[in-house]
Design a protein around this motif. Structure first.
Motif, PDB file in Angstrom:
ATOM      1  N   PRO A  63      29.057  38.606  28.174  1.00 39.02           N
ATOM      2  CA  PRO A  63      28.250  39.933  28.156  1.00 39.02           C
ATOM      3  C   PRO A  63      29.521  41.208  27.842  1.00 39.02           C
ATOM      4  O   PRO A  63      30.751  41.084  28.156  1.00 39.02           O
ATOM      5  N   ALA A  64      28.853  42.277  27.580  1.00 35.64           N
ATOM      6  CA  ALA A  64      29.633  43.360  27.248  1.00 35.64           C
ATOM      7  C   ALA A  64      30.485  43.820  28.599  1.00 35.64           C
ATOM      8  O   ALA A  64      31.574  44.526  28.223  1.00 35.64           O
ATOM      9  N   ASP A  65      29.942  43.722  29.522  1.00 39.11           N
ATOM     10  CA  ASP A  65      30.722  44.119  30.753  1.00 39.11           C
ATOM     11  C   ASP A  65      31.494  43.350  31.618  1.00 39.11           C
ATOM     12  O   ASP A  65      32.047  43.378  32.762  1.00 39.11           O
ATOM     13  N   CYS A  66      32.027  42.290  30.733  1.00 44.54           N
ATOM     14  CA  CYS A  66      33.026  41.231  31.165  1.00 44.54           C
ATOM     15  C   CYS A  66      34.093  41.133  30.481  1.00 44.54           C
ATOM     16  O   CYS A  66      34.243  41.284  29.363  1.00 44.54           O
ATOM     17  N   GLU A  67      35.406  41.001  31.150  1.00 40.21           N
ATOM     18  CA  GLU A  67      36.347  40.618  30.637  1.00 40.21           C
ATOM     19  C   GLU A  67      36.934  39.324  30.817  1.00 40.21           C
ATOM     20  O   GLU A  67      36.918  38.618  31.895  1.00 40.21           O
ATOM     21  N   VAL A  68      37.552  38.936  29.752  1.00 38.59           N
ATOM     22  CA  VAL A  68      38.381  37.418  29.924  1.00 38.59           C
ATOM     23  C   VAL A  68      39.702  37.674  30.008  1.00 38.59           C
ATOM     24  O   VAL A  68      40.511  38.364  29.334  1.00 38.59           O
ATOM     25  N   LEU A  90      35.092  39.370  35.870  1.00 35.41           N
ATOM     26  CA  LEU A  90      36.068  38.830  35.379  1.00 35.41           C
ATOM     27  C   LEU A  90      36.169  37.307  34.991  1.00 35.41           C
ATOM     28  O   LEU A  90      35.662  36.668  36.031  1.00 35.41           O
ATOM     29  N   LEU A  91      36.187  36.655  33.896  1.00 35.25           N
ATOM     30  CA  LEU A  91      36.404  35.371  33.790  1.00 35.25           C
ATOM     31  C   LEU A  91      37.808  35.043  33.475  1.00 35.25           C
ATOM     32  O   LEU A  91      38.713  35.503  32.829  1.00 35.25           O
ATOM     33  N   LYS A 111      32.761  42.946  40.519  1.00 36.40           N
ATOM     34  CA  LYS A 111      32.889  44.006  41.356  1.00 36.40           C
ATOM     35  C   LYS A 111      32.185  45.209  40.760  1.00 36.40           C
ATOM     36  O   LYS A 111      32.227  45.521  39.471  1.00 36.40           O
ATOM     37  N   PRO A 112      31.220  45.497  41.432  1.00 41.67           N
ATOM     38  CA  PRO A 112      30.154  46.523  40.836  1.00 41.67           C
ATOM     39  C   PRO A 112      30.675  47.654  39.914  1.00 41.67           C
ATOM     40  O   PRO A 112      30.125  47.950  38.931  1.00 41.67           O
ATOM     41  N   LEU A 123      34.095  39.846  44.737  1.00 44.69           N
ATOM     42  CA  LEU A 123      33.391  38.853  44.920  1.00 44.69           C
ATOM     43  C   LEU A 123      33.777  37.712  43.905  1.00 44.69           C
ATOM     44  O   LEU A 123      33.721  37.894  42.603  1.00 44.69           O
ATOM     45  N   ALA A 124      34.630  36.921  44.651  1.00 49.25           N
ATOM     46  CA  ALA A 124      35.494  35.802  43.673  1.00 49.25           C
ATOM     47  C   ALA A 124      34.831  34.474  43.831  1.00 49.25           C
ATOM     48  O   ALA A 124      34.753  34.310  45.334  1.00 49.25           O
ATOM     49  N   ILE A 125      34.800  33.674  43.069  1.00 52.46           N
ATOM     50  CA  ILE A 125      34.506  32.213  43.227  1.00 52.46           C
ATOM     51  C   ILE A 125      35.477  31.412  42.447  1.00 52.46           C
ATOM     52  O   ILE A 125      36.076  31.970  41.359  1.00 52.46           O
ATOM     53  N   ARG A 126      35.942  30.055  42.953  1.00 52.25           N
ATOM     54  CA  ARG A 126      36.739  29.300  42.058  1.00 52.25           C
ATOM     55  C   ARG A 126      35.945  28.193  41.466  1.00 52.25           C
ATOM     56  O   ARG A 126      35.035  27.641  42.116  1.00 52.25           O
ATOM     57  N   ALA A 127      36.207  27.765  40.315  1.00 52.21           N
ATOM     58  CA  ALA A 127      35.398  26.849  39.757  1.00 52.21           C
ATOM     59  C   ALA A 127      35.492  25.446  40.339  1.00 52.21           C
ATOM     60  O   ALA A 127      36.726  25.233  41.080  1.00 52.21           O
TER      61      ALA A 127
END
Length: 121
Positions: A90-95, A56-57, A50-51, A33-37
């Motif tokens: 957050p811990a479950d987020c990657e940049v 992802l940022l 994605k569950p 599920l992705a959105i553009r700024a």
């Protein structure tokens, strides 16, 4: 006068915006599920969820020339990477920093506290 390296990564809004939409399509085709700024000059261009994977940022940049690995990308986008590192996530987020090139397509990197590493998506 602008250095060759700086000129190579100079913002070309049409090219960068096209790369953002291409990256968005890539993510959607892989079940994210992705959105553009929706702002004119964000630090993060895409947010993807994605569950099984987490969030992802993603910052998307474009280059006219070939990219020669993580150290080359780290040198060219040093300021962007520094700003991405400072994001509170957050811990479950990657940049990530994704680089679109004319010659070899996409180079995807995860931004880590001590540098960047190639990313699998």
């Amino acid at each position: 006068m602008m250095s060759e390296a700086a000129a190579d990564r100079r913002p070309d809004r049409a090219r960068a915006k096209g790369a953002e939409y291409e990256a968005l399509g890539y993510l959607l085709n892989r079940g994210y599920l992705a959105i553009r700024a929706g702002v004119s000059s964000p630090l993060v261009h895409l947010v993807a969820l994605k569950p099984a994977r987490g969030a992802l940022l993603i910052r998307v940049v474009a280059a006219r020339r070939a990219i020669y690995g993580a150290s080359h990308v780290a040198a060219l986008w040093k300021e962007d990477i520094g700003r991405l590192r400072s994001l509170p996530v957050p811990a479950d987020c990657e940049v990530h920093l994704w680089v679109s090139t004319d010659r070899k397509g996409w180079h995807r990197y995860r931004v880590l506290p001590g540098g960047i590493a190639e990313a699998e998506v």
